[in-house]
Design a protein around this motif. Sequence first.
Motif, PDB file in Angstrom:
ATOM      1  N   ALA A 264     -51.440 -15.038  -6.785  1.00  0.00           N
ATOM      2  CA  ALA A 264     -50.831 -14.776  -8.087  1.00  0.00           C
ATOM      3  C   ALA A 264     -49.510 -14.039  -7.954  1.00  0.00           C
ATOM      4  O   ALA A 264     -48.600 -14.229  -8.769  1.00  0.00           O
ATOM      5  N   GLY A 265     -49.387 -13.201  -6.919  1.00  0.00           N
ATOM      6  CA  GLY A 265     -48.164 -12.423  -6.720  1.00  0.00           C
ATOM      7  C   GLY A 265     -47.232 -12.958  -5.667  1.00  0.00           C
ATOM      8  O   GLY A 265     -46.164 -12.378  -5.438  1.00  0.00           O
ATOM      9  N   ASP A 266     -47.613 -14.058  -5.002  1.00  0.00           N
ATOM     10  CA  ASP A 266     -46.765 -14.672  -3.974  1.00  0.00           C
ATOM     11  C   ASP A 266     -46.314 -13.646  -2.936  1.00  0.00           C
ATOM     12  O   ASP A 266     -45.120 -13.383  -2.743  1.00  0.00           O
ATOM     13  N   ALA A 267     -47.288 -13.062  -2.251  1.00  0.00           N
ATOM     14  CA  ALA A 267     -46.999 -12.086  -1.209  1.00  0.00           C
ATOM     15  C   ALA A 267     -47.998 -12.254  -0.075  1.00  0.00           C
ATOM     16  O   ALA A 267     -49.133 -12.674  -0.303  1.00  0.00           O
ATOM     17  N   PRO A 268     -47.610 -11.919   1.153  1.00  0.00           N
ATOM     18  CA  PRO A 268     -48.564 -11.984   2.262  1.00  0.00           C
ATOM     19  C   PRO A 268     -49.745 -11.046   2.017  1.00  0.00           C
ATOM     20  O   PRO A 268     -49.565  -9.905   1.576  1.00  0.00           O
ATOM     21  N   ALA A 269     -50.942 -11.514   2.302  1.00  0.00           N
ATOM     22  CA  ALA A 269     -52.142 -10.735   2.005  1.00  0.00           C
ATOM     23  C   ALA A 269     -52.159  -9.405   2.745  1.00  0.00           C
ATOM     24  O   ALA A 269     -52.642  -8.397   2.210  1.00  0.00           O
ATOM     25  N   PHE A 270     -51.624  -9.345   3.964  1.00  0.00           N
ATOM     26  CA  PHE A 270     -51.776  -8.122   4.760  1.00  0.00           C
ATOM     27  C   PHE A 270     -50.934  -6.962   4.225  1.00  0.00           C
ATOM     28  O   PHE A 270     -51.166  -5.804   4.599  1.00  0.00           O
ATOM     29  N   VAL A 271     -49.962  -7.227   3.341  1.00  0.00           N
ATOM     30  CA  VAL A 271     -49.161  -6.127   2.803  1.00  0.00           C
ATOM     31  C   VAL A 271     -49.688  -5.639   1.449  1.00  0.00           C
ATOM     32  O   VAL A 271     -49.158  -4.675   0.893  1.00  0.00           O
ATOM     33  N   LEU A 272     -50.719  -6.274   0.921  1.00  0.00           N
ATOM     34  CA  LEU A 272     -51.212  -5.884  -0.395  1.00  0.00           C
ATOM     35  C   LEU A 272     -51.670  -4.424  -0.463  1.00  0.00           C
ATOM     36  O   LEU A 272     -51.433  -3.759  -1.479  1.00  0.00           O
ATOM     37  N   PRO A 273     -52.350  -3.878   0.561  1.00  0.00           N
ATOM     38  CA  PRO A 273     -52.711  -2.456   0.463  1.00  0.00           C
ATOM     39  C   PRO A 273     -51.498  -1.545   0.275  1.00  0.00           C
ATOM     40  O   PRO A 273     -51.543  -0.582  -0.499  1.00  0.00           O
ATOM     41  N   GLU A 274     -50.409  -1.843   0.984  1.00  0.00           N
ATOM     42  CA  GLU A 274     -49.175  -1.057   0.815  1.00  0.00           C
ATOM     43  C   GLU A 274     -48.650  -1.197  -0.612  1.00  0.00           C
ATOM     44  O   GLU A 274     -48.272  -0.226  -1.262  1.00  0.00           O
TER      45      GLU A 274
ATOM     46  N   ALA B 111     -48.239   1.545  -3.841  1.00  0.00           N
ATOM     47  CA  ALA B 111     -46.953   1.836  -4.481  1.00  0.00           C
ATOM     48  C   ALA B 111     -46.938   1.476  -5.952  1.00  0.00           C
ATOM     49  O   ALA B 111     -46.331   2.183  -6.764  1.00  0.00           O
ATOM     50  N   LEU B 112     -47.601   0.374  -6.318  1.00  0.00           N
ATOM     51  CA  LEU B 112     -47.426  -0.200  -7.652  1.00  0.00           C
ATOM     52  C   LEU B 112     -48.633  -0.025  -8.556  1.00  0.00           C
ATOM     53  O   LEU B 112     -48.517  -0.225  -9.774  1.00  0.00           O
ATOM     54  N   GLY B 113     -49.795   0.282  -8.006  1.00  0.00           N
ATOM     55  CA  GLY B 113     -50.980   0.543  -8.811  1.00  0.00           C
ATOM     56  C   GLY B 113     -51.354  -0.620  -9.704  1.00  0.00           C
ATOM     57  O   GLY B 113     -51.382  -1.782  -9.280  1.00  0.00           O
ATOM     58  N   ASP B 114     -51.607  -0.326 -10.970  1.00  0.00           N
ATOM     59  CA  ASP B 114     -52.038  -1.346 -11.923  1.00  0.00           C
ATOM     60  C   ASP B 114     -50.945  -2.369 -12.228  1.00  0.00           C
ATOM     61  O   ASP B 114     -51.235  -3.426 -12.799  1.00  0.00           O
ATOM     62  N   ASP B 115     -49.718  -2.052 -11.882  1.00  0.00           N
ATOM     63  CA  ASP B 115     -48.605  -2.978 -12.117  1.00  0.00           C
ATOM     64  C   ASP B 115     -48.396  -3.942 -10.953  1.00  0.00           C
ATOM     65  O   ASP B 115     -47.366  -4.623 -10.889  1.00  0.00           O
ATOM     66  N   LEU B 116     -49.337  -4.019 -10.038  1.00  0.00           N
ATOM     67  CA  LEU B 116     -49.154  -4.834  -8.836  1.00  0.00           C
ATOM     68  C   LEU B 116     -48.736  -6.262  -9.168  1.00  0.00           C
ATOM     69  O   LEU B 116     -47.687  -6.735  -8.704  1.00  0.00           O
ATOM     70  N   ILE B 117     -49.526  -6.981  -9.949  1.00  0.00           N
ATOM     71  CA  ILE B 117     -49.227  -8.383 -10.216  1.00  0.00           C
ATOM     72  C   ILE B 117     -47.968  -8.532 -11.074  1.00  0.00           C
ATOM     73  O   ILE B 117     -47.095  -9.353 -10.747  1.00  0.00           O
ATOM     74  N   PRO B 118     -47.797  -7.789 -12.163  1.00  0.00           N
ATOM     75  CA  PRO B 118     -46.536  -7.898 -12.904  1.00  0.00           C
ATOM     76  C   PRO B 118     -45.304  -7.598 -12.052  1.00  0.00           C
ATOM     77  O   PRO B 118     -44.276  -8.264 -12.176  1.00  0.00           O
ATOM     78  N   GLU B 119     -45.412  -6.602 -11.162  1.00  0.00           N
ATOM     79  CA  GLU B 119     -44.265  -6.292 -10.301  1.00  0.00           C
ATOM     80  C   GLU B 119     -44.002  -7.422  -9.302  1.00  0.00           C
ATOM     81  O   GLU B 119     -42.849  -7.783  -9.056  1.00  0.00           O
ATOM     82  N   LEU B 120     -45.056  -7.972  -8.721  1.00  0.00           N
ATOM     83  CA  LEU B 120     -44.859  -9.057  -7.759  1.00  0.00           C
ATOM     84  C   LEU B 120     -44.283 -10.286  -8.441  1.00  0.00           C
ATOM     85  O   LEU B 120     -43.457 -11.004  -7.861  1.00  0.00           O
ATOM     86  N   ARG B 121     -44.693 -10.541  -9.668  1.00  0.00           N
ATOM     87  CA  ARG B 121     -44.119 -11.668 -10.392  1.00  0.00           C
ATOM     88  C   ARG B 121     -42.655 -11.426 -10.714  1.00  0.00           C
ATOM     89  O   ARG B 121     -41.836 -12.352 -10.675  1.00  0.00           O
ATOM     90  N   ALA B 122     -42.306 -10.182 -11.020  1.00  0.00           N
ATOM     91  CA  ALA B 122     -40.893  -9.858 -11.227  1.00  0.00           C
ATOM     92  C   ALA B 122     -40.114 -10.019  -9.933  1.00  0.00           C
ATOM     93  O   ALA B 122     -38.948 -10.431  -9.929  1.00  0.00           O
ATOM     94  N   LEU B 123     -40.773  -9.715  -8.819  1.00  0.00           N
ATOM     95  CA  LEU B 123     -40.127  -9.834  -7.517  1.00  0.00           C
ATOM     96  C   LEU B 123     -39.968 -11.294  -7.095  1.00  0.00           C
ATOM     97  O   LEU B 123     -39.223 -11.603  -6.162  1.00  0.00           O
ATOM     98  N   ALA B 124     -40.675 -12.197  -7.761  1.00  0.00           N
ATOM     99  CA  ALA B 124     -40.569 -13.624  -7.453  1.00  0.00           C
ATOM    100  C   ALA B 124     -39.554 -14.335  -8.355  1.00  0.00           C
ATOM    101  O   ALA B 124     -39.333 -15.533  -8.191  1.00  0.00           O
ATOM    102  N   ARG B 125     -38.957 -13.604  -9.291  1.00  0.00           N
ATOM    103  CA  ARG B 125     -37.934 -14.217 -10.135  1.00  0.00           C
ATOM    104  C   ARG B 125     -36.582 -14.200  -9.425  1.00  0.00           C
ATOM    105  O   ARG B 125     -36.392 -13.505  -8.428  1.00  0.00           O
ATOM    106  N   ARG B 126     -35.645 -14.942  -9.973  1.00  0.00           N
ATOM    107  CA  ARG B 126     -34.290 -14.929  -9.427  1.00  0.00           C
ATOM    108  C   ARG B 126     -33.617 -13.596  -9.728  1.00  0.00           C
ATOM    109  O   ARG B 126     -33.833 -12.999 -10.775  1.00  0.00           O
ATOM    110  N   ALA B 127     -32.811 -13.164  -8.796  1.00  0.00           N
ATOM    111  CA  ALA B 127     -32.111 -11.890  -8.958  1.00  0.00           C
ATOM    112  C   ALA B 127     -30.851 -12.074  -9.794  1.00  0.00           C
ATOM    113  O   ALA B 127     -30.239 -13.143  -9.796  1.00  0.00           O
ATOM    114  N   PRO B 128     -30.425 -11.022 -10.502  1.00  0.00           N
ATOM    115  CA  PRO B 128     -29.175 -11.104 -11.252  1.00  0.00           C
ATOM    116  C   PRO B 128     -27.963 -10.978 -10.324  1.00  0.00           C
ATOM    117  O   PRO B 128     -28.111 -10.671  -9.136  1.00  0.00           O
TER     118      PRO B 128
END
Length: 433
Positions: A123-133, A137-154
Amino acid sequence: MTPAARCAAAIEVLADIIERRRPAADALKDWGLAHRFAGSGDRAGIASLVYDALRRRASAAWIMGAETPRAIVIGSLRLQQGLAAPSIAALFSGEGYAPAALNADERSRIETGTLDGAPPEIAGDAPAFVLPELEAALGDDLIPELRALARRAPLDLRVNTLRGPRETIQAALEGYGAAPTPHAPHGLRVPVGADGRGPALHVEAEFLEGWYEIQDEGSQLAALLARAKPGETIVDLCAGGGGKTLALAAATGNAGRLIATDGDPRRLAPIHERLRRSGAQAEVRTPRGGKQRADVLADLDGMVDRVVVDAPCTGSGTWRRNPDAKWRLRPGSLATRHAEQAAVLDRAAALVRPGGRIVYITCSLFPSENDAAISALLERQGRRFASVPNSDLLNAAPPALSEAVRRTVHGIQMTPLRTGTDGFYVAAVERLA
């Protein structure tokens, strides 16, 4: 090239990246050299498709039920660009230079596939082994933050105040829709096209005359939080191409002594032209290789007011811009970066005078590269250093930024979801004796 032909080319490039574990930029360059008929617009369009596919590599494969380059490109068209099945079918028609026509299963998955029930790494498009890190850092915002990180940058610019005020350049770039950045006082944001590409601002007269640099707002804010002051001796210890060096020079109005260096002399190559163009004043000290390699900063030990450490890191905060980097990351990479961070922080500790500061910056979201690196420095140095409180660090920050950032044990964390920037971490420590 037709849009369909660009899709076929993107599949070819993506296959090269995945099979050979290559940086996307290298694979795209080689494809362009081997297909010289493709114009600059075609190459840029193909690059946009490739980077979108890498941003959504895991989730695209999930909804398509396959991890092939073809499936990932199709899935990314659905997830990243929001194309419906008929539009994708028109691109995958099998006619001319288009990819083979969609089969029944592919069409069904485009129409019905969802990320419901997908694990966090999908769902967050990230390697599984970095999820604990990332969870730390992101707590309950993990998935929303990862989805924001998968968008195009300005596309962000830093106006060079050594040349003039932000308003001057904003007026000059009015035709591009330039508007002030949400937080950085000298930043401008330029809209990008539907394909994720921005205008070629590096060929504009104002850029060539040093009025602005292309720099993410988060990087601008990190330099601002360093709080460089006129009259100080400042060392940019990991200066690289000089982006923060230029920002530090502007912050002091060229009224400080600014020394830029880097452990890798090759990374310093662009800094000289950038200094000339911008009018920024800095002394560049380039280390030399070989057995007789000398410490180019030895004469400054214990004398520096402010050491800025833009530390080598995994770059997890820049995955919007460099999505291929997250799929090339391996557990061993973290250990290597931790050792490099410790080395540059220890060198910074030797440089700074009593009462002076080390400002530690990464473009990482991983606590082991951020707070943990500062904790380890404080432990190694005993009682010689103390962490600077967040409230002090944010004294130079715009109020809206102070409210948006995550406050950590030793510093602050910017993220795409909270601040709209790349993921930058900033902390400071002060030498007591």
